[in-house]
Design an enzyme around this catalytic site. Structure first.
Site, PDB file in Angstrom:
ATOM      1  N   GLU A 288       0.807  -1.221   0.000  1.00 46.73           N
ATOM      2  CA  GLU A 288       0.000   0.000   0.000  1.00 46.73           C
ATOM      3  C   GLU A 288       0.843   1.276   0.000  1.00 46.73           C
ATOM      4  OE1 GLU A 288      -2.855  -0.554   3.177  1.00 46.73           O
ATOM      5  OE2 GLU A 288      -3.969  -2.034   2.003  1.00 46.73           O
TER       6      GLU A 288
ATOM      7  N   GLU B 144      -4.508  -8.956  -1.593  1.00 52.84           N
ATOM      8  CA  GLU B 144      -5.103  -8.796  -0.261  1.00 52.84           C
ATOM      9  C   GLU B 144      -6.552  -8.363  -0.349  1.00 52.84           C
ATOM     10  OE1 GLU B 144      -2.883  -6.450   2.636  1.00 52.84           O
ATOM     11  OE2 GLU B 144      -4.773  -5.867   3.564  1.00 52.84           O
TER      12      GLU B 144
END
Length: 502
Positions: A220, A322
Site C-alpha cells: 500500500e 489482499e
C-alpha cells in the site's frame, strides 16, 4: 415412380438425422456439483438434479481461452501463526490440513509480510542497527517462533506446493525521512541498501527451506492514513527503485527468477501506476506484474480498471494480493451473519461523500464471491485472501485494527470455527488449479454470476453465485452435452466436469 422413391428416401434420411440430432441434444453431461449456501450447505456434494426444462442456458466455450491461473489462497501472518501455536496440536493440524491438504482447500498462492505489519504482535525490523549500510545486523529471528513454523507446517501438508508473495509494510525506520515505522518515505540514499534488504531476506528464507515466488516493493504505497506500518512511494519513485536498484540487485544475487509485482493497493489507482510501470521497455523490464487490493468498494470489482491493466501489459501477472472483511469483529459460530448485509467496512465511516455509495452494508460471502468471479472474468490470474486465522476479537493486532478471517479460533477454549468464508474460498482454490485457463461462457441468466476454467488435467470447473433469495434452475451446456442443475438462493456452487467431453 422415381420421384416418389426419392421423396420417400429423403423423408427416411431426414427422420434418421432428426433422431440422431435428438439423441445428441439429450446426451447427459457428467458432472460433480458442490454447493455452499445460506440454507446450510458447506461445500456439500449435490446429487439430486432438477427436472425443470429451464430456458436459462449457460454455455461453456472451451475454445475461447483467456488468462492462465496462478493460484488462490490466503496469507501467513504473525497473528495467524501465533494463534496456531496457542491451539492443541490436533486443532493446529486440522486448520493447516483444511487449507493445504488434498481433501482441503488446496491453497496454491499465498502471501506473507517482510518484517512487521499491522497483524504482528509488535513493531520489528530485520535490520535494527541504524545506518548499517552492509546490513550486518540483518536477521529473521522474530519469525522463528511462529511465522516460519506455520509456513513449514503448510509445506509438509501441501502435495502440489504453493507459491509465496512477500511484502514489506515498511523499510527499516532508519532508512526513511521520518525515522518511524508508520508513514514517511524511503530516502534515495538508501535505495541500494533496501534492495540489499530484499536479497538478504530471500537468502535467509531460502536457508530455511522456503523459496519466495514473488515480491512487492511495499504494501500500500499510498499509505493507510498513518495508522500502522507503512511507507509512501509514488509510481515514479517505485518504478525508479525497481528499475535501477531492486531488479538489478536481485538479478546480480541469483534471485532474478523472483517475480516483482508493482503497486499492491486499491484498484482505482491502477491507471496511474501501470502507465508509469509499463511506460517503456526499460521501466517494465523488472516488473513481472501488478498486485492489487479490493478495499475501494464492497460491491464494485472495478472491471474497467482491471481491463486497463491487462491491456497495458497482456503478458504480465495481475494478482489480487489482499482482501478481507475489515473494520469488523468476527461473529463467532454465527453462519447467518456472513450471508446478511450487516457488515460495514472502513468506508462506511470514513469514505468521502462522493465515494460513500461504494461502501454500504454488505454480506461478507456475497462480497467474496462477487469479487473473485468478477476478477476472473476480467483477466485477474490470482486471488489471495488476508489472514488465514484470527481470534474472536479479530486479532491479535498491535494497532487493534480488527478484521475477519475464514477461520476464527478461541485459543483459551481451544475451539475452531470455520466460517462460510472458508468454504467460499475453497470453491475456487480446490477446483481451479494453477495452470488452468479461464474459458468463455455464454450466460443467459443475468442474475447469476458465472466463471469457468479448464484445468491442466482437462477437467473443467464452473463456479456460479446466486445472490438472490430464491433458487434458480438452469441448463449447463458443453458442446452437445447438457445437464440440468438447480442452485439454491444465496448460494455459491462449483460444477466440476471431471474430464473434457469428447
Amino acid at each position: 415412380m422415381k420421384t416418389i422413391r426419392y421423396s420417400i428416401l429423403a423423408l427416411l434420411i431426414f427422420t434418421v438425422m432428426s433422431c440422431n440430432s435428438e439423441k445428441k441434444e439429450s446426451k447427459n453431461l457428467n458432472v460433480e456439483v458442490y454447493e455452499t449456501s445460506e440454507s446450510g450447505n458447506k461445500l456439500t456434494r449435490i446429487t439430486e438434479f432438477t427436472k425443470v426444462d429451464s430456458s436459462a442456458v449457460i454455455k461453456l466455450l472451451p475454445e475461447q481461452k483467456f488468462q492462465t491461473i496462478t493460484g488462490f489462497g490466503g496469507s501467513f501472518t504473525e497473528s495467524s501463526a501465533y494463534l496456531l501455536n496457542k491451539l492443541s496440536k490436533r486443532n493446529r493440524d486440522t486448520i493447516l490440513q483444511a487449507y493445504f491438504a488434498e481433501d482441503g482447500a488446496r491453497y496454491s498462492l499465498t502471501r506473507t509480510h517482510i518484517a512487521s505489519c499491522d497483524f504482528s504482535l509488535n513493531n520489528y525490523t530485520y535490520a535494527p542497527e541504524a545506518d548499517d549500510m552492509e546490513l550486518k545486523s540483518f536477521n529473521i529471528e522474530e519469525d522463528r517462533d511462529d511465522l516460519i513454523p506455520m509456513i513449514k507446517g503448510a509445506q509438509a501438508i501441501s502435495q502440489d506446493g504453493f507459491k509465496i508473495i512477500s511484502s514489506p509494510w515498511s523499510s527499516p525506520p532508519w532508512m526513511k525521512d521520518n525515522k518511524a515505522y508508520v508513514g514517511g518515505k524511503l530516502l534515495p540514499k538508501y535505495y541500494d541498501v533496501f534492495a540489499l534488504y530484499f536479497s538478504k531476506y530471500l537468502e535467509a528464507y531460502k536457508a530455511e527451506g522456503i523459496d519466495i515466488w514473488g515480491l512487492t516493493p511495499v504494501n500500500e504505497p499510498h499509505g493507510n492514513g498513518y495508522n500502522w506500518e507503512s511507507m509512501h512511494f509514488s509510481p515514479e519513485e517505485e518504478t525508479n527503485f525497481v528499475q535501477n536498484h531492486l531488479g538489478p540487485k536481485l538479478e546480480a544475487d541469483g534471485f532474478g527468477d523472483v517475480n516483482i509485482l508493482g503497486y499492491d493497493q486499491n484498484r482505482k489507482g491502477i491507471k496511474e501506476w501501470v502507465d508509469e510501470m509499463y511506460k517503456d521497455e526499460a521501466s517494465s523490464k523488472y516488473f513481472d506484474g501488478l498486485a492489487i487490493h479490493w478495499y475501494e468498494s464492497t460491491f464494485d470489482y472495478l472491471p474497467k480498471e482491471l481491463q486497463y491493466a491487462y491491456n497495458k501489459a497482456p503478458n504480465k501477472y495481475l494478482i489480487e494480493t489482499e482482501g478481507c472483511v475489515d473494520s469488523e469483529i468476527p461473529k463467532w459460530q454465527d453462519d447467518a451473519w456472513y450471508w446478511k448485509k450487516e457488515a460495514t467496512d472502513w468506508g462506511w465511516d470514513w469514505a468521502s461523500p462522493k465515494d460513500k455509495h461504494l461502501h454500504p452494508k454488505y454480506a461478507p460471502v456475497n462480497r467474496y464471491a462477487r469479487d473473485i468471479i468478477g476478477c476472473l472474468n476480467n483477466w485477474v490470474d490470482g486471488w489471495v485472501d488476508w489472514n488465514m486465522v484470527l481470534d474472536k476479537q479479530g486479532g491479535p493486532n498491535w494497532f487493534e485494527n480488527w478484521c475477519v478471517a475464514p477461520v476464527i479460533v478461541d485459543p483459551v477454549a481451544d475451539e475452531v470455527y470455520f466460517t462460510p468464508l472458508y468454504y467460499t474460498m475453497a470453491h475456487f482454490s480446490k477446483y481451479i488449479r494453477p495452470g488452468a485457463e479461464v474459458i468463455g461462457v455464454e450466460n443467459a441468466d443475468a442474475d447469476l454470476m458465472v466463471t469457468a476454467a479448464i484445468n491442466p488435467d482437462g477437467s473443467i470447473a464452473v463456479v456460479l453465485f446466486n445472490e438472490g433469495k430464491t433458487y434458480k434452475d438452469f441448463t449447463l451446456m458443453l458442446g452437445e452435452e447438457t445437464v440440468k442443475v438447480k442452485i439454491n438462493g444465496q448460494a455459491i456452487q462449483t460444477i466440476l466436469i471431471p474430464t473434457k467431453s469428447k
